[in-house]
Write an enzyme that holds these catalytic residues in place. Structure first.
Site, PDB file in Angstrom:
ATOM      1  N   GLU A 143     -69.050  29.710  26.204  1.00  0.00           N
ATOM      2  CA  GLU A 143     -69.650  29.765  27.535  1.00  0.00           C
ATOM      3  C   GLU A 143     -71.139  29.446  27.511  1.00  0.00           C
ATOM      4  O   GLU A 143     -71.646  28.724  28.378  1.00  0.00           O
ATOM      5  CB  GLU A 143     -69.429  31.165  28.107  1.00  0.00           C
ATOM      6  CG  GLU A 143     -70.079  31.406  29.457  1.00  0.00           C
ATOM      7  CD  GLU A 143     -69.948  32.847  29.895  1.00  0.00           C
ATOM      8  OE1 GLU A 143     -70.341  33.151  31.031  1.00  0.00           O
ATOM      9  OE2 GLU A 143     -69.473  33.682  29.092  1.00  0.00           O
TER      10      GLU A 143
ATOM     11  N   MET B 124     -62.870  42.162  18.396  1.00  0.00           N
ATOM     12  CA  MET B 124     -63.823  41.523  19.306  1.00  0.00           C
ATOM     13  C   MET B 124     -63.212  41.332  20.690  1.00  0.00           C
ATOM     14  O   MET B 124     -62.002  41.377  20.870  1.00  0.00           O
ATOM     15  CB  MET B 124     -64.302  40.201  18.723  1.00  0.00           C
ATOM     16  CG  MET B 124     -65.262  40.385  17.548  1.00  0.00           C
ATOM     17  SD  MET B 124     -65.943  38.817  16.960  1.00  0.00           S
ATOM     18  CE  MET B 124     -67.149  39.428  15.780  1.00  0.00           C
TER      19      MET B 124
ATOM     20  N   GLN C  14     -62.990  38.702  11.575  1.00  0.00           N
ATOM     21  CA  GLN C  14     -62.141  37.891  12.454  1.00  0.00           C
ATOM     22  C   GLN C  14     -62.612  36.443  12.494  1.00  0.00           C
ATOM     23  O   GLN C  14     -61.816  35.521  12.678  1.00  0.00           O
ATOM     24  CB  GLN C  14     -62.156  38.460  13.877  1.00  0.00           C
ATOM     25  CG  GLN C  14     -61.521  39.826  13.994  1.00  0.00           C
ATOM     26  CD  GLN C  14     -62.033  40.582  15.198  1.00  0.00           C
ATOM     27  OE1 GLN C  14     -61.433  40.544  16.264  1.00  0.00           O
ATOM     28  NE2 GLN C  14     -63.159  41.260  15.041  1.00  0.00           N
ATOM     29  N   ARG C  15     -63.907  36.254  12.344  1.00  0.00           N
ATOM     30  CA  ARG C  15     -64.470  34.907  12.381  1.00  0.00           C
ATOM     31  C   ARG C  15     -64.397  34.213  11.027  1.00  0.00           C
ATOM     32  O   ARG C  15     -64.270  32.997  10.945  1.00  0.00           O
ATOM     33  CB  ARG C  15     -65.956  34.965  12.786  1.00  0.00           C
ATOM     34  CG  ARG C  15     -66.236  35.500  14.167  1.00  0.00           C
ATOM     35  CD  ARG C  15     -67.735  35.385  14.415  1.00  0.00           C
ATOM     36  NE  ARG C  15     -68.162  35.905  15.696  1.00  0.00           N
ATOM     37  CZ  ARG C  15     -68.094  35.236  16.840  1.00  0.00           C
ATOM     38  NH1 ARG C  15     -67.576  34.030  16.852  1.00  0.00           N
ATOM     39  NH2 ARG C  15     -68.525  35.773  17.961  1.00  0.00           N
TER      40      ARG C  15
ATOM     41  N   ASP D   1     -62.389  34.702  21.636  1.00  0.00           N
ATOM     42  CA  ASP D   1     -61.946  35.549  22.744  1.00  0.00           C
ATOM     43  C   ASP D   1     -60.971  34.840  23.681  1.00  0.00           C
ATOM     44  O   ASP D   1     -60.308  35.490  24.495  1.00  0.00           O
ATOM     45  CB  ASP D   1     -63.140  36.027  23.568  1.00  0.00           C
ATOM     46  CG  ASP D   1     -64.027  36.990  22.800  1.00  0.00           C
ATOM     47  OD1 ASP D   1     -63.635  37.398  21.690  1.00  0.00           O
ATOM     48  OD2 ASP D   1     -65.117  37.326  23.305  1.00  0.00           O
TER      49      ASP D   1
END
Length: 360
Positions: A107, A173, A283-284, A131
């Site tokens: 975003e 997240m 997670q990344r 996300d």
């Protein structure tokens, strides 16, 4: 034609395959590609020699198999109200002889790209955020890999929770959208899932947890443990999100995190043993799954096609499993959130079980 490609915001699995896809298709047409290191920072500083790297087929061969971003990331905002650097971006593009920019991000990164396009800079975008909450696309890079990490981590944690018969909070997240918690928790058979879209009551949370514990005992289980998957942006009704600190980034965001530990503290007086862990950057930091590799490559290929056709001011999106062009300003609309009424059971604080008729 010379194309600059950058990765902005947080890193995510799928960024490197997307860069590889850009170079792959650009090479087919004889276009040059420059890697712009550290996102918009590369074009927002006057001395940027260390930010530029030439990309070709041999250099990016390994990219498709790697997580993170070889081009590195930053949360630099080139169109910040009190520090607008649009003119510097234009000067750098002229100096580097760039005909177009391919911006890979979420975003904030693509939001900045949309403003720069409105100011005359030829740019196209590729959506990235684990996300999966961007307006106008059903998929964004990193989501599938992050889900797999959550599932694997939940399975490992379940062994420890069972061994010690604990209530385990697993924090994932999700600042505004609870897709990771909802779908990751569903796949992990979590007992309770907490998402940002539904502020909850602590008393209700305790009641649901007690009922689940009682049900397990009534069914004769002697190994009783429960897992609660919680989004970092989920919060108690009437309270704000739990923040890591008071710092704001260049896009005006606080760092969230710690809600799982906060809830552990609230519940440990009512329940025998509670524990907490946050997956955070784990997670990344995983190698991209097959889906993120293939989607990154397809996004990169099609971004170059958009550049070739002069389709600036768009980003590559997915709708009904097909790639589409989405206008960049759309990225600034409200994020794609979980439809609570459709997908979430507010009574049991879990995914809503949906029944559909099967084809004969």
């Amino acid at each position: 034609m010379k194309i600059g490609v950058l990765t902005g915001g947080g890193d995510a699995p799928g960024l490197n395959p997307a860069v590889a896809g850009v170079v792959e298709r650009a090479t087919l047409y004889g276009f040059e590609v420059l890697g712009l290191k550290r996102g918009w920072e590369a074009l927002s500083v006057k001395e940027n020699e260390g930010h530029i790297v030439e990309l070709g087929p041999e250099i990016i061969r390994e990219y498709s198999r790697m997580g993170g971003s070889k081009l590195q990331c930053s949360r630099t905002n080139p169109v910040s109200g009190d520090n607008d650097r649009t003119d510097i971006v234009k000067e750098n593009m002229k100096k580097l002889k760039l005909d177009a920019i391919v911006a890979i991000g979420g975003e904030d990164t693509l939001g900045a790209a949309s403003y720069l396009f409105e100011r005359g800079i030829p740019v196209v975008g590729i959506p990235k955020t684990i996300d999966r909450d961007l307006y106008g696309t059903e998929y964004s890079l990193g989501y599938d890999t992050a889900l797999n990490v959550i599932c694997e981590s939940a399975q490992r944690i379940a062994h420890s929770a069972e061994s010690h018969q604990t209530i385990f909070f697993l924090e994932v997240m999700g600042r505004h959208a609870g897709w990771l918690a909802l779908r990751g928790g569903e796949a992990a058979f979590a007992d309770i899932i907490l998402i940002p879209e539904h502020p909850f009551d602590v008393g209700h949370l305790k009641d649901v947890l007690r009922k689940k514990l009682d049900d397990s005992r009534e069914q004769g289980f002697d190994q009783i443990y429960k897992m609660i998957v919680v989004s970092e942006g989920s919060h108690i009704k009437g309270e704000e999100e739990v923040r890591k600190d008071t710092k704001l980034d260049e896009f005006g965001h606080y760092s969230l995190g710690g809600v799982g530990n906060y809830l552990k503290g609230l519940l440990e007086h009512d329940f025998r043993l509670t524990r907490y862990t946050a997956l955070a950057y784990l997670q990344r930091g995983a190698p991209p799954t097959q889906k993120d590799r293939s989607m990154g490559r397809r996004f990169g290929n099609n971004a170059v096609e958009m550049v070739k056709n002069g389709d600036f001011g768009f980003y590559v999106g997915v709708k009904r499993a097909r790639l589409v062009k989405v206008r960049l300003p759309e990225i600034r609309k409200s994020p794609s959130l979980v439809d609570v009424e459709k997908h979430y059971d507010t009574e049991m604080l879990n995914v809503k079980q949906q029944w559909t008729d099967m084809a004969e």
